[in-house]
Design a protein around this motif. Structure first.
Motif, PDB file in Angstrom:
ATOM      1  N   UNK A 161       0.843  -1.194   0.000  1.00 21.55           N
ATOM      2  CA  UNK A 161       0.000   0.000   0.000  1.00 21.55           C
ATOM      3  C   UNK A 161       0.880   1.246   0.000  1.00 21.55           C
ATOM      4  N   UNK A 162       0.482   2.246  -0.800  1.00 20.29           N
ATOM      5  CA  UNK A 162       1.141   3.552  -0.811  1.00 20.29           C
ATOM      6  C   UNK A 162       0.183   4.590  -0.240  1.00 20.29           C
ATOM      7  N   UNK A 163       0.647   5.322   0.784  1.00 24.48           N
ATOM      8  CA  UNK A 163      -0.154   6.373   1.400  1.00 24.48           C
ATOM      9  C   UNK A 163       0.634   7.679   1.342  1.00 24.48           C
ATOM     10  N   UNK A 164      -0.076   8.800   1.488  1.00 26.76           N
ATOM     11  CA  UNK A 164       0.597  10.085   1.476  1.00 26.76           C
ATOM     12  C   UNK A 164      -0.344  11.195   1.086  1.00 26.76           C
ATOM     13  N   UNK A 165       0.194  12.393   1.045  1.00 25.16           N
ATOM     14  CA  UNK A 165      -0.567  13.594   0.710  1.00 25.16           C
ATOM     15  C   UNK A 165      -1.036  13.530  -0.744  1.00 25.16           C
ATOM     16  N   UNK A 166      -2.015  14.367  -1.089  1.00 24.11           N
ATOM     17  CA  UNK A 166      -2.395  14.520  -2.480  1.00 24.11           C
ATOM     18  C   UNK A 166      -1.200  15.049  -3.273  1.00 24.11           C
ATOM     19  N   UNK A 167      -1.025  14.536  -4.486  1.00 29.81           N
ATOM     20  CA  UNK A 167       0.051  14.967  -5.382  1.00 29.81           C
ATOM     21  C   UNK A 167       1.441  14.712  -4.803  1.00 29.81           C
ATOM     22  N   UNK A 168       1.565  13.705  -3.951  1.00 25.04           N
ATOM     23  CA  UNK A 168       2.873  13.385  -3.371  1.00 25.04           C
ATOM     24  C   UNK A 168       3.658  12.387  -4.225  1.00 25.04           C
ATOM     25  N   UNK A 169       2.960  11.650  -5.095  1.00 24.71           N
ATOM     26  CA  UNK A 169       3.632  10.657  -5.932  1.00 24.71           C
ATOM     27  C   UNK A 169       3.134   9.243  -5.739  1.00 24.71           C
ATOM     28  N   UNK A 170       2.001   9.077  -5.064  1.00 26.30           N
ATOM     29  CA  UNK A 170       1.479   7.733  -4.799  1.00 26.30           C
ATOM     30  C   UNK A 170       1.113   7.012  -6.099  1.00 26.30           C
ATOM     31  N   UNK A 171       0.364   7.687  -6.945  1.00 28.16           N
ATOM     32  CA  UNK A 171      -0.004   7.087  -8.228  1.00 28.16           C
ATOM     33  C   UNK A 171       1.234   6.772  -9.050  1.00 28.16           C
ATOM     34  N   UNK A 172       2.205   7.675  -9.012  1.00 30.90           N
ATOM     35  CA  UNK A 172       3.443   7.471  -9.769  1.00 30.90           C
ATOM     36  C   UNK A 172       4.198   6.245  -9.277  1.00 30.90           C
ATOM     37  N   UNK A 173       4.030   5.889  -8.014  1.00 26.85           N
ATOM     38  CA  UNK A 173       4.690   4.693  -7.477  1.00 26.85           C
ATOM     39  C   UNK A 173       4.203   3.427  -8.172  1.00 26.85           C
ATOM     40  N   UNK A 174       2.972   3.441  -8.687  1.00 27.79           N
ATOM     41  CA  UNK A 174       2.438   2.295  -9.425  1.00 27.79           C
ATOM     42  C   UNK A 174       2.884   2.287 -10.887  1.00 27.79           C
ATOM     43  N   UNK A 175       3.258   3.449 -11.402  1.00 28.95           N
ATOM     44  CA  UNK A 175       3.397   3.592 -12.851  1.00 28.95           C
ATOM     45  C   UNK A 175       4.617   2.932 -13.487  1.00 28.95           C
ATOM     46  N   UNK A 176       5.727   2.703 -12.784  1.00 25.21           N
ATOM     47  CA  UNK A 176       6.783   1.911 -13.437  1.00 25.21           C
ATOM     48  C   UNK A 176       6.287   0.535 -13.872  1.00 25.21           C
ATOM     49  N   UNK A 177       5.499  -0.118 -13.019  1.00 28.70           N
ATOM     50  CA  UNK A 177       4.956  -1.438 -13.376  1.00 28.70           C
ATOM     51  C   UNK A 177       3.978  -1.304 -14.531  1.00 28.70           C
ATOM     52  N   UNK A 178       3.082  -0.333 -14.436  1.00 33.72           N
ATOM     53  CA  UNK A 178       2.088  -0.155 -15.496  1.00 33.72           C
ATOM     54  C   UNK A 178       2.757   0.204 -16.824  1.00 33.72           C
ATOM     55  N   UNK A 179       3.769   1.049 -16.795  1.00 29.85           N
ATOM     56  CA  UNK A 179       4.455   1.410 -18.033  1.00 29.85           C
ATOM     57  C   UNK A 179       5.092   0.194 -18.680  1.00 29.85           C
ATOM     58  N   UNK A 180       5.770  -0.629 -17.897  1.00 28.43           N
ATOM     59  CA  UNK A 180       6.367  -1.844 -18.442  1.00 28.43           C
ATOM     60  C   UNK A 180       5.309  -2.727 -19.095  1.00 28.43           C
ATOM     61  N   UNK A 181       4.192  -2.933 -18.422  1.00 21.95           N
ATOM     62  CA  UNK A 181       3.122  -3.766 -18.965  1.00 21.95           C
ATOM     63  C   UNK A 181       2.530  -3.144 -20.229  1.00 21.95           C
ATOM     64  N   UNK A 182       2.323  -1.845 -20.218  1.00 22.16           N
ATOM     65  CA  UNK A 182       1.790  -1.165 -21.401  1.00 22.16           C
ATOM     66  C   UNK A 182       2.724  -1.314 -22.593  1.00 22.16           C
TER      67      UNK A 182
END
Length: 380
Positions: free
Chosen positions: A42-63
């Motif tokens: 789980x990734x937690x944190x403030x809005x616009x802190x980078x939580x969504x971006x923490x998922x995106x290396x995996x998603x980019x590779x899959x895409x």
């Protein structure tokens, strides 16, 4: 299973950042682990802190590997860094074999790419020149530098019978991305996981069994016409069927569009959750808390951790009630914090070595792990 991701100059992660998905020495919630790896983070944190971006290396590779569409790599470069090259590294454990895959890019051009199995080189690329070692060694020149060479190798050779690489790709293709807020679902094996498609193929029994087992006060129907107590819902001839919710104690089923946002979100994401839990793969969920009650989030996480085999969950939520040693281990939680021009940083809760009896939610909200916003009200 995914062991580690290392990102550098990737969107808001300007500096090299290591996302470690291996378990530590905690003895609690062993059902949340598989072998040496974690079944969820789980990734937690403030809005616009980078939580969504923490998922995106995996998603980019899959895409990049499985989606037939143009992907603008420029959007993944760190916009406030003077460094031009973005790099991503992935480490997987596949049947006790270690697979390492990494690539780097400058804007829309791939600079390097490397794949090893147990430290044996399979792909080694520098710009347009590639060395490939499968059944025999081959060299390629002037390859397309806007595409990953790994994708070309898979679709042209199917890895020439290499069982470990075939197994790895089979697991990757089972992965699913969900944005619970926008209700967007991406399935990397090409199979639709929309609720309508799922119910067309499987009926309602599986989902209703999930509801019954977990003490939900309703079940669903999937019909074209529903009529009870003098109230009739009927779809046009050119329309398909619709999901209806039938609540205990209420005779008239309600069509899904009349249900709450939370119930609409739940029924939309449930087929994808059930699919990954049963079949394996990686499940990425952004904005997990969109419309869901805190207790429902807890239920879904416990269900995934208890029943998932050969799968991993990576998700983002603002619900701090999930920060509990009865739901997730301290090594399963990362706080994400934005530090101005230095970009986002992460801190694993287990780095502070909290004891099993300590309240992780209170520790987080008091600032022990970082990633807590401070607004004007906090200074009064």
């Amino acid at each position: 299973m995914l062991k580690r991701v290392i990102a550098k100059n990737f969107k808001c992660f300007k500096n090299e950042t290591i996302f470690d998905y291996t378990k530590t020495n905690y003895k609690l919630l062993e059902q949340n682990t598989e072998g040496k790896n974690l079944k969820g983070v789980l990734f937690v944190g403030d809005n616009a802190s980078g939580k969504t971006t923490a998922l995106q290396p995996i998603k980019l590779m899959l895409d990049l590997l499985f989606k037939d569409r143009d992907i603008s790599l420029v959007m993944y470069n760190c916009l406030f860094s003077t460094e031009k090259i973005t790099s991503l590294q992935f480490e997987f454990d596949v049947d006790n074999h270690e697979i390492k895959y990494e690539f780097s890019f400058d804007r829309n051009v791939f600079i390097e790419e490397r794949l090893t199995v147990d430290d044996q080189i399979v792909i080694e690329r520098v710009k347009k020149n590639v060395r490939l070692q499968l059944e025999e060694e081959k060299s390629f020149h002037e390859v397309d530098d806007t595409l990953l060479f790994l994708k070309r190798v898979y679709f042209s050779t199917k890895f020439a019978g290499n069982k470990i690489l075939i197994q790895w790709f089979d697991e990757l293709k089972k992965s699913v991305y969900i944005n619970a807020y926008s209700r967007r679902i991406v399935s990397y094996n090409g199979k639709s996981l929309s609720v309508n498609k799922y119910l067309e193929e499987n009926g309602t029994d599986h989902i209703n069994k999930f509801f019954e087992d977990n003490n939900f006060q309703f079940a669903i129907q999937y019909e074209k016409v529903v009529e009870k107590e003098g109230l009739r819902f009927e779809l046009d001839e050119n329309e398909g069927k619709m999901v209806f919710f039938e609540r205990q104690g209420i005779e008239t089923p309600l069509p899904i569009f009349m249900e709450s946002t939370g119930n609409q979100t739940l029924i939309n994401i449930l087929p994808a959750i059930l699919s990954v839990v049963e079949n394996g793969g990686m499940l990425l969920i952004d904005e997990f808390s969109s419309g869901l009650h805190n207790k429902l989030e807890e239920l879904l996480i416990r269900y995934i951790m208890r029943n998932g085999k050969g799968m991993q969950l990576f998700f983002v939520s603002h619900s701090t009630n999930l920060l509990s040693n009865s739901i997730l281990r301290p090594d399963q939680i990362y706080a994400v914090e934005m530090e101005g021009k230095e970009g986002s940083k992460i801190k694993r809760f287990s780095d502070e070595q909290p004891r099993a009896a300590q309240n992780l939610e209170k520790m987080y909200l008091s600032g022990v792990f970082g990633g807590v916003p401070e607004y004007g009200i906090d200074r009064k």
